[in-house]
Design an enzyme around this catalytic site. Structure first.
Site, short mmCIF file in Angstrom:
data_model
loop_
_atom_site.label_atom_id
_atom_site.label_comp_id
_atom_site.label_asym_id
_atom_site.label_seq_id
_atom_site.Cartn_x
_atom_site.Cartn_y
_atom_site.Cartn_z
N ASN A 9 -18.07 -2.63 -8.51
CA ASN A 9 -17.86 -1.20 -8.23
C ASN A 9 -16.78 -1.10 -7.16
OD1 ASN A 9 -17.98 1.48 -7.56
ND2 ASN A 9 -20.05 1.41 -6.66
N LYS A 11 -15.35 1.43 -6.01
CA LYS A 11 -15.43 2.66 -5.20
C LYS A 11 -14.02 3.29 -5.09
CE LYS A 11 -19.53 0.78 -3.06
NZ LYS A 11 -20.44 0.68 -1.92
N HIS A 106 -25.57 6.46 -7.74
CA HIS A 106 -25.24 5.62 -6.59
C HIS A 106 -25.63 6.35 -5.31
CE1 HIS A 106 -23.08 3.21 -3.70
NE2 HIS A 106 -22.98 2.27 -4.62
N GLU A 108 -24.19 6.63 -2.60
CA GLU A 108 -23.09 7.41 -1.99
C GLU A 108 -22.96 8.77 -2.68
OE1 GLU A 108 -20.16 4.30 -2.37
OE2 GLU A 108 -21.27 3.14 -0.88
N GLU A 178 -30.28 -1.02 -5.16
CA GLU A 178 -29.33 -1.11 -4.05
C GLU A 178 -29.97 -0.49 -2.80
OE1 GLU A 178 -25.02 -1.48 -5.67
OE2 GLU A 178 -25.45 0.62 -5.29
N GLY A 184 -22.63 -2.18 2.14
CA GLY A 184 -21.47 -2.18 3.02
C GLY A 184 -21.78 -2.54 4.46
N SER A 224 -24.19 -5.75 -0.09
CA SER A 224 -23.67 -6.91 0.65
C SER A 224 -23.91 -8.23 -0.08
CB SER A 224 -24.24 -6.96 2.07
OG SER A 224 -23.82 -5.81 2.79
P1 13P Z 1 -21.26 -3.64 -1.03
O1 13P Z 1 -21.30 -4.84 -1.94
O2 13P Z 1 -19.93 -3.39 -0.45
O3 13P Z 1 -22.37 -3.68 -0.03
O4 13P Z 1 -21.56 -2.37 -1.98
C1 13P Z 1 -22.61 -2.41 -2.86
C2 13P Z 1 -22.53 -1.23 -3.74
O5 13P Z 1 -22.70 -0.10 -3.29
C3 13P Z 1 -22.22 -1.43 -5.15
O6 13P Z 1 -22.40 -0.28 -5.89
#
Ligand code: 13P
Length: 261
Positions: A9, A11, A106, A108, A178, A184, A224
Site C-alpha cells: 500500500n 499510500k 483502512h 487512515e 492492522e 507507521g 510496521s
Molecule cells: P506501515 O507498514 O508503514 O506501518 O503501514 C501499514 C499499512 O497501513 C498498510 O496498509
C-alpha cells in the site's frame, strides 16, 4: 488452499518517476525469482498486489499486464457507481481500467476521512458488485488494546463491514488486520499477538460461515511489517501474508518480504 499474499500500500507517496523505478526494480527481481523457482521446481510464491495512488494505476497495470502473480488495485473507492461526486473514483471505473483489488476500511480512511462502518459496508457492496477483490482492513487503537477491548473492536468492524455477506461472496474478500498502534510507528505486533488476533478473526468467520470459508480466507497482517520481521510474522499458521506500507516503497525490502515464506 488459501492464498499467501504480500500487498504494497503505497499510500500518498512517490512521484511518477519514483513509482516507475520501484516497479521496474521489483519486476527484475520477480523475473529472476521465477526463473530460480522454475529451476528448483518450487511453487510456494505469494501473490503480490500493488496499491498505487489512483493516478498511477493505469501505468502500473500496463507494466504488469498479463504478468502472472502480480495484481494491481486501488486504495479506496466511492460507494456510488457514478454521478456528481467531484474528486472521487468508483469501483466500476477501477474495474474498467483493469484493477482487480481495492482496499476498504483502512484506518487512515476511518480516522482522517470519517469513514464509518455503514459507509464501509456500502463500499464493500460496490467492490463486490464490480467483481473486485476487497481487502477489508480492521484493527484496534492503542487505548482499545490496553483496555482489553481489541477483540470486541475487531469483531464489531468485521460484523458491520462484511459479515452480512453470503458465503460465496467471501471468495472475493481478503481481511487485513492492522492494529492502528503499529501503523507507521515502527512498533510491530509481536508474532504471538498477530497469531492470536488472526486465529480469532478466523474463528469469527468459522462461527458464521463454517470451516470451509474460514480455512479459505486469507488474513494479512499490517503495521510496521518489514524485511526483518516478516518471516517471523508470516510463519504463524493464521498469518497469510502482509499489507505493507513504508517498506513497500523500498524495492529491496519489499522483495525480501515477498520471499519471507
Ligand atoms: P506501515 O507498514 O508503514 O506501518 O503501514 C501499514 C499499512 O497501513 C498498510 O496498509
Amino acid at each position: 488452499m488459501r492464498k499467501k499474499i504480500v500487498a504494497g500500500n503505497w499510500k500518498m507517496n512517490l512521484s511518477l518517476e519514483e513509482a516507475k523505478t520501484l516497479v521496474s526494480e521489483l519486476k527484475v527481481n520477480l523475473d529472476n525469482q521465477s526463473a530460480d523457482r522454475v529451476a528448483q521446481n518450487a511453487s510456494n510464491l505469494p501473490v503480490v498486489v500493488l496499491f498505487p495512488p489512483y493516478i498511477y494505476l493505469t501505468r502500473i497495470l500496463d507494466v504488469f499486464y498479463n504478468y502472472e502473480g502480480v495484481s494491481v488495485g486501488a486504495q479506496n473507492c466511492h460507494q456510488n457507481d457514478q454521478g456528481a461526486f467531484t474528486g472521487e473514483v468508483s469501483a466500476s471505473m477501477l474495474r474498467s481500467v483493469g484493477a482487480s483489488h481495492v482496499i476498504i476500511g483502512h484506518s487512515e480512511r476511518r480516522e482522517q476521512f470519517g469513514e464509518d462502518d455503514g459507509l464501509l459496508a456500502e463500499k464493500m457492496r460496490q467492490a463486490l458488485k464490480n467483481d473486485l477483490t476487497a481487502v477489508f482492513c480492521c484493527g484496534e487503537k492503542l487505548p482499545e488494546r490496553e483496555s482489553g477491548k481489541h477483540f470486541q473492536v475487531v469483531s464489531d468492524q468485521l460484523h458491520k463491514g462484511l459479515m452480512w455477506m453470503e458465503e460465496k461472496q467471501l471468495e472475493k474478500v481478503v481481511i487485513a488486520y492492522e492494529p492502528v498502534w503499529a501503523i507507521g510507528t515502527g512498533v510491530t505486533a509481536s508474532p504471538d499477538q498477530a497469531q492470536e488476533m488472526h486465529a480469532y478473526i478466523r474463528s469469527l468467520i468459522e462461527d458464521k460461515y463454517g470451516s470451509r470459508a474460514a480455512e479459505s480466507m486469507s488474513i494479512l497482517y499490517g503495521g510496521s511489517c518489514n524485511a526483518k520481521n516478516a518471516r517471523e510474522l508470516f510463519s504463524n499458521k493464521d498469518v497469510d501474508g502482509g499489507l505493507i506500507g513504508g517498506a513497500s516503497l523500498k524495492p529491496a525490502d519489499f522483495f525480501q518480504i515477498i520471499q519471507s515464506f
